[in-house]
Write an enzyme that holds these catalytic residues in place. Structure first.
Site, PDB file in Angstrom:
ATOM      1  N   HIS A 157       0.867  -1.182   0.000  1.00 47.60           N
ATOM      2  CA  HIS A 157       0.000   0.000   0.000  1.00 47.60           C
ATOM      3  C   HIS A 157       0.906   1.235   0.000  1.00 47.60           C
ATOM      4  O   HIS A 157       1.953   1.234   0.658  1.00 47.60           O
ATOM      5  CB  HIS A 157      -0.840   0.073   1.287  1.00 47.60           C
ATOM      6  N   CYS A 206      -2.473   3.074   9.005  1.00 50.07           N
ATOM      7  CA  CYS A 206      -3.499   2.137   8.525  1.00 50.07           C
ATOM      8  C   CYS A 206      -4.687   2.065   9.470  1.00 50.07           C
ATOM      9  O   CYS A 206      -5.805   1.767   9.063  1.00 50.07           O
ATOM     10  CB  CYS A 206      -2.949   0.718   8.413  1.00 50.07           C
TER      11      CYS A 206
END
Ligand code: ARG
Length: 701
Positions: free
Chosen positions: A168, A264
């Site tokens: 990511h 996150c």
């Protein structure tokens, strides 16, 4: 605390590592401690809550990764682009996040099915809200980026992720207040790094090393001057402090086991819209058509790999599989690239694979005028060995003189428009050169299927033969040489001096004497050593019969040169009876044309050696013309030169003891070239034996 600032979090009631969808999760299934995770999450919550308001979304059983709210979607102002998870393991989170966004009054956009995008995990606004950095390569598809630009009306800068540990964008990239950027450069491809360097001034870039990166230092929550992260090295902490930040470390080991950390676990809900910022789409797409034995020949894999390796992404829109062994397949592929430049690079390579634009998208080739002799316009298209066609005034025109590393010059002749492959140095002021990638196609004949096994001559597909297969290749080459000789074909040999050193001279002489070879190309050295051997029995001073250096032998080769110089030329030496055996003797006797291209050494040159390299190349090109087969015997540079001036379709055999040379030369992406890694003297002796066997089947064996 900034009351107007809000973050979204999700308590870890159902958190666990239940499956593996990233490298961090490997080996960690059910290995995270529930209690520790709860404590760590609580600590993070407290820290964030001191700086901003924290909203909570209700955790759902069965969706353990829902704690990572960064992946809920991407927010800008009142608009949300909902995530479309790549892995089914997380797709069930979507409706819960969607419901939460709607409850909060956001306008929610949803991407088309099959277009993955993982929210703020893969899309990060710079802290001034002027542009959006978007990642692709693992979870998010490049084709999702234009939707972000459109729906959020912001410039999107696409970054390609290369390291699966940093799957990511927010695992390796973190824009900070005041234009700073915390990031891990090796996680990105070269093009993306250049883009980052263009957009973020050097003094604002805080590039970190691997130890910090794998501690998720980039996965930081930044609120004004505060940076909250799992762990930072002493050095990183100092750098951040020097830049004016306060670093708060809070351990998140249990979440690292699932591949996430502080960033996150949070989603910034308040992202103000800048009134003067607007969309700017840089992602470009094109649809292409590919036809041929796409599966059998591996063409489709090569094309798709090339797109991805080139930094683009693809969508196969259609694939019609040829059902019979001999029938071809066709595919329609949509190619996307993060910028026009990347698109051009990818397209140039796809054209070489035979890809063509859809009929409705085809346009004429772009031409640019040469303004300086010998210099092409910047964006020139460079040619390959494959037959090439150029679209001029609505018609496809086949380029003449196909060769590699040239440019295409289009001109108006009496017979109509013409296209010619031309070398840079031959360009004249006023020439019209094909530039960019439109209106160009190469013709790949779909031959691989048929060639395999059914024709009498096939090298079993392009490739490099190991020792085991040497004899097989020798058999095939022998067979082909015989056939070509009987049919009046044209065989060209390119040979280096190793042929003589390895004792191949007598065999090559014989092939010439018996009419198997029509032209010989080499440099000064092969002729010098051949003649040295003919006159004195040595090659570079080594006795060819006994394999030992002869006293004073180092003089031999210049003695040989001197002798030929006295005669005037090799042919005259033969005429005068001075030279009476060897490769070049046979060439003269049997009218085999040869060309000796230059020497950088001071041993010579022979009178026959062409020291003007441009002339020598032209001479080579002339002799290569019309060749049916080319044998490349242990000479790297002369062989590469010949390879480049030879169009596809000519059978090529490259023999060298060095596998690297063989691979380089036989990698023409076509069936008709084959490489053999072996001693060239041995190869020639086997070849001569094989030809004897074909001629006198009962005598030998
Ligand atoms: N296990 C989760 C996944 O692989 C971790 C997500 C981390 N989130 C993030 N924004 N990087 O999807």
């Amino acid at each position: 605390m900034t009351a107007s600032l809000r973050f979204l979090m999700c308590a870890p009631h159902h958190y666990d590592v239940d499956y593996v969808i990233n490298p961090w999760m490997e080996g960690n299934i059910h290995k995270s401690s529930k209690n520790t995770a709860a404590e760590q999450w609580q600590d993070l919550y407290q820290i964030v809550a001191q700086q901003a308001t924290v909203d909570l979304v209700k955790p759902q059983p069965g969706w353990p990764d829902m704690v990572f709210t960064a992946n809920a979607g991407l927010i800008l102002g009142q608009t949300v682009v909902l995530s479309r998870f790549f892995h089914p393991e997380r797709q069930g989170e979507e409706p819960y996040f969607k419901a939460w966004f709607e409850e909060q009054g956001f306008t929610v956009h949803e991407l088309p099915k099959d277009l993955p995008f993982e929210g703020a995990g893969d899309a990060l606004l710079d802290r001034e809200g002027r542009m959006l950095w978007a990642g692709y390569g693992f979870r998010t598809e490049l084709d999702a980026h234009p939707y972000l630009a459109k729906w959020l009306d912001i410039e999107v800068l696409s970054l390609r992720l290369m390291d699966e540990r940093f799957y990511h964008l927010d695992t390796c990239f973190c824009p900070l207040t005041n234009g700073y950027l915390l990031y891990y450069p090796p996680a990105f491809d070269a093009y993306s790094n250049r883009l980052i360097e263009m957009r973020v001034p050097a003094e604002k870039r805080i590039a970190i090393d691997e130890p910090d990166a794998i501690n998720f230092a980039c996965n930081a929550v930044n609120i004004d001057r505060v940076v909250v992260l799992n762990q930072a090295s002493q050095e990183l902490r100092q750098r951040l402090e020097q830049a004016g930040f306060q670093v708060i470390e809070t351990p998140l080991s249990e979440f690292l086991k699932a591949g996430g950390a502080s960033k996150c676990l949070t989603l910034r809900v308040t992202e103000p819209v800048q009134a003067d910022v607007h969309a700017e789409a840089t992602v470009e797409s094109k649809t292409l058509h590919l036809e041929g034995h796409l599966l059998d020949s591996g063409l489709i894999n090569r094309a798709l790999d090339l797109i991805v390796e080139g930094g683009g992404s693809f969508q196969v829109l259609k694939f019609d599989l040829g059902e019979q062994r001999q029938s071809t397949s066709s595919a329609q592929v949509k190619v996307s690239a993060p910028s026009h430049d990347v698109m051009k690079k990818i397209m140039a390579q796809l054209i070489d694979l035979g890809a063509v634009a859809l009929p409705q998208e085809v346009c004429d080739a772009q031409l640019e005028t040469v303004t300086q002799a010998g210099v092409a316009p910047g964006n020139f298209y460079s040619t390959t060995i494959y037959p090439t066609e150029i679209r001029v005034q609505g018609q496809w025109v086949r380029a003449r003189n196909q060769r590699m590393d040239g440019v295409v010059v289009v001109s108006q002749a009496a017979e109509g428009m013409t296209a010619d492959c031309c070398l840079l140095r031959d360009l004249q002021v006023g020439d019209q050169v094909v530039v960019n990638v439109d209106g160009i196609r190469t013709v790949r004949k779909p031959d691989l299927r048929d060639a395999r096994g059914t024709q009498e001559f096939s090298f079993m597909g392009a490739g490099v033969s190991s020792e085991r297969r040497v004899e097989l290749v020798v058999e095939q080459v022998g067979w082909e040489l015989r056939k070509l000789r009987d049919q009046g074909g044209r065989v060209v040999v390119v040979a280096g001096p190793v042929v003589i050193h390895t004792g191949g001279g007598e065999h090559l002489s014989r092939l010439i004497r018996e009419g198997y070879i029509q032209s010989l190309l080499g440099g000064n050295a092969i002729a010098v050593h051949d003649i040295e051997q003919a006159l004195m029995g040595t090659s570079l001073g080594v006795d060819m019969n006994r394999g030992v250096s002869v006293r004073g032998g180092h003089r031999h080769h210049i003695q040989a040169i001197n002798t030929i110089r006295r005669c005037g030329s090799i042919a005259e030496a033969v005429e005068q009876g001075v030279l009476s055996k060897g490769i070049f003797y046979e060439c003269v006797r049997h009218n085999v044309s040869f060309s000796l291209a230059g020497s950088i050494r001071d041993d010579g040159p022979l009178p026959d050696t062409q020291m003007n390299l441009v002339e020598a190349q032209a001479d080579y090109a002339r002799l290569v013309q019309g060749a049916d087969m080319i044998l490349m015997l242990s000479t790297m540079l002369h062989s590469i030169g010949v390879g480049n001036m030879t169009p596809a379709g000519v059978k090529m055999v490259c023999v060298d003891i060095n596998p690297a040379v063989v691979t380089k030369l036989s990698d023409r992406g076509s069936v008709e070239s084959v490489g053999v890694v072996t001693d060239v003297g041995l190869f020639l002796s086997l070849l001569v034996q094989q030809l004897d066997r074909l001629t006198h089947p009962y005598l030998i064996r």
